[in-house]
Enzyme design. Structure first.
Site, PDB file in Angstrom:
ATOM      1  N   PHE A   1      36.926  45.004  37.174  1.00 40.07           N
ATOM      2  CA  PHE A   1      37.139  43.566  37.263  1.00 40.07           C
ATOM      3  C   PHE A   1      37.326  43.136  38.718  1.00 40.07           C
ATOM      4  O   PHE A   1      36.856  42.079  39.128  1.00 40.07           O
ATOM      5  CB  PHE A   1      38.333  43.169  36.404  1.00 40.07           C
ATOM      6  CG  PHE A   1      38.168  43.550  34.961  1.00 40.07           C
ATOM      7  CD1 PHE A   1      37.374  42.796  34.119  1.00 40.07           C
ATOM      8  CD2 PHE A   1      38.773  44.681  34.445  1.00 40.07           C
ATOM      9  CE1 PHE A   1      37.190  43.151  32.789  1.00 40.07           C
ATOM     10  CE2 PHE A   1      38.608  45.049  33.121  1.00 40.07           C
ATOM     11  CZ  PHE A   1      37.811  44.282  32.294  1.00 40.07           C
ATOM     12  N   CYS A   2      38.016  43.958  39.495  1.00 36.26           N
ATOM     13  CA  CYS A   2      38.146  43.691  40.924  1.00 36.26           C
ATOM     14  C   CYS A   2      36.789  43.798  41.606  1.00 36.26           C
ATOM     15  O   CYS A   2      36.455  43.018  42.504  1.00 36.26           O
ATOM     16  CB  CYS A   2      39.127  44.680  41.568  1.00 36.26           C
ATOM     17  SG  CYS A   2      40.806  44.604  40.913  1.00 36.26           S
TER      18      CYS A   2
ATOM     19  N   TYR B   1      42.875  47.052  42.871  1.00 32.95           N
ATOM     20  CA  TYR B   1      42.652  48.488  42.874  1.00 32.95           C
ATOM     21  C   TYR B   1      41.148  48.629  43.099  1.00 32.95           C
ATOM     22  O   TYR B   1      40.353  48.040  42.362  1.00 32.95           O
ATOM     23  CB  TYR B   1      43.020  49.135  41.540  1.00 32.95           C
ATOM     24  CG  TYR B   1      44.440  48.918  41.077  1.00 32.95           C
ATOM     25  CD1 TYR B   1      45.513  49.026  41.970  1.00 32.95           C
ATOM     26  CD2 TYR B   1      44.701  48.625  39.742  1.00 32.95           C
ATOM     27  CE1 TYR B   1      46.806  48.828  41.523  1.00 32.95           C
ATOM     28  CE2 TYR B   1      45.996  48.440  39.291  1.00 32.95           C
ATOM     29  CZ  TYR B   1      47.052  48.538  40.186  1.00 32.95           C
ATOM     30  OH  TYR B   1      48.336  48.352  39.748  1.00 32.95           O
TER      31      TYR B   1
END
Length: 353
Positions: free
Chosen positions: A88-89, A83
């Site tokens: 975190f991505c 996403y």
């Protein structure tokens, strides 16, 4: 994302906010009147923002059901399922971009998540890595540590390296069982490699400490700040819907109902993490703490080049770009020089290991 990193100076709304919530299902169910499909849609919007209990606390899983072509020995093929608004991505993207690693991005629909139907693990980020055989890596910090180890040391296969980060079951203070990883902030290097990357022991200890700080504290300050007021919540969801993978009706519902829900959820998060009434003060304090740790005589915590702690902190903060919280942070803290240096170095292609 060349150029996007400087968008905040022009006041453009280009990059998204993100949040992390331990119990989004309950919060969104209440906001939607526990209305079946509506609750599911709100829950999906929540995950699009990086929410969920231990969002990136993954269970390592070899990718057997996802076929991939065999690659020549030594090559590395990467696909990131994400996403865009997940901090975190964003950490993983910052790491891959800094190291000049080409990768394909697959934006996951937060409602149906069909893009990751091949996986029994249903959260993001997921990184499919093929270095001769297909492998699935989960958890942002494990992904970064494993790939960094692989880039430095080719003594072991990527599959062997990933096995050094075994999943373990832990129980939270509230008695909930979750999966966590052992060693996830360690690089698995031999003595010679360790001395080359970390000339003194304190360098490694410092990097690990601040990587953990980014996961355990800094990320918790994002949601209460980007959803601090109804206006900020609406602005946040407006971007999320435009940049995320939502259908037309899904997007409209998520934008307006989700903004209202997250405004109230942010208040619960403020209480949960013992934040001040003015949550900006906690953000400012954390950011200035980071700047102080970097110090006046280093460009980055890693010295002349960012280390993994620099990339983690930058990845988390970057998701606020274009929003009021980000502009306030730039105006009321000392982080701007470091942040600009991070933008510049990451926009360069390829940095030698």
């Amino acid at each position: 994302m060349a150029g996007a990193g400087r968008a905040w100076r022009a006041g453009a709304l280009l990059l998204p906010p993100a949040w992390r919530l331990r119990a989004p299902g309950r919060a969104f169910g209440a906001a939607a009147g526990r209305g079946g499909g509506g609750g599911r849609l709100l829950l999906g919007a929540a995950f699009a923002l990086g929410g969920g209990a231990g969002l990136c606390l993954a269970v390592r899983q070899r990718l057997r059901e996802h076929s991939a072509a065999e690659l020549p020995s030594g090559s590395l093929q990467l696909t990131l399922y994400q996403y865009k608004t997940c901090p975190f991505c964003s950490k993983v993207r910052a790491f891959l971009d800094y190291h000049g690693l080409p990768y394909e991005v697959v934006e996951v629909n937060p409602i149906m998540r069909k893009e990751i139907k091949f996986s029994s693990y249903r959260k993001v980020p997921i990184l499919l890595a093929n270095a001769g055989s297909p492998l699935q890596l989960n958890d942002s910090s494990v992904i970064i540590s494993a790939i960094k180890t692989y880039l430095i040391s080719r003594r072991n296969s990527l599959e062997e390296i990933v096995s050094f980060y075994p999943p373990v079951k832990t129980v939270t203070e509230k008695g909930k069982e979750v999966m966590e990883y052992e060693n996830k902030y360690w690089l698995m290097l031999d003595e010679k490699e360790t001395k080359r990357v970390y000339p003194v022991k304190e360098v490694r200890v410092e990097e690990m400490k601040w990587r953990k700080w980014a996961d355990d504290w800094l990320v918790h300050l994002i949601s209460p700040n980007v959803y601090r007021t109804p206006k900020e919540a609406l602005a946040s969801f407006d971007y999320i819907v435009r940049e995320g993978k939502f259908g037309t009706l899904e997007g409209l519902f998520a934008k307006y109902v989700g903004a209202v829900a997250m405004f109230f959820v942010s208040k619960r998060l403020k209480k949960r993490h013992n934040l001040r009434d003015d949550v900006r003060e906690d953000l400012y304090e954390a950011v200035n703490e980071w700047v102080k740790a970097v110090g006046k005589h280093r460009l980055f915590m890693g010295g002349n080049q960012p280390n993994l702690a620099d990339l983690a902190v930058y990845g988390v903060l970057r998701v606020m770009e274009g929003l009021e919280a980000f502009d306030d942070m730039m105006a009321h803290t000392k982080i701007q020089p470091w942040y600009q240096r991070m933008e510049e170095v990451i926009e360069k292609t390829g940095v030698a290991i």
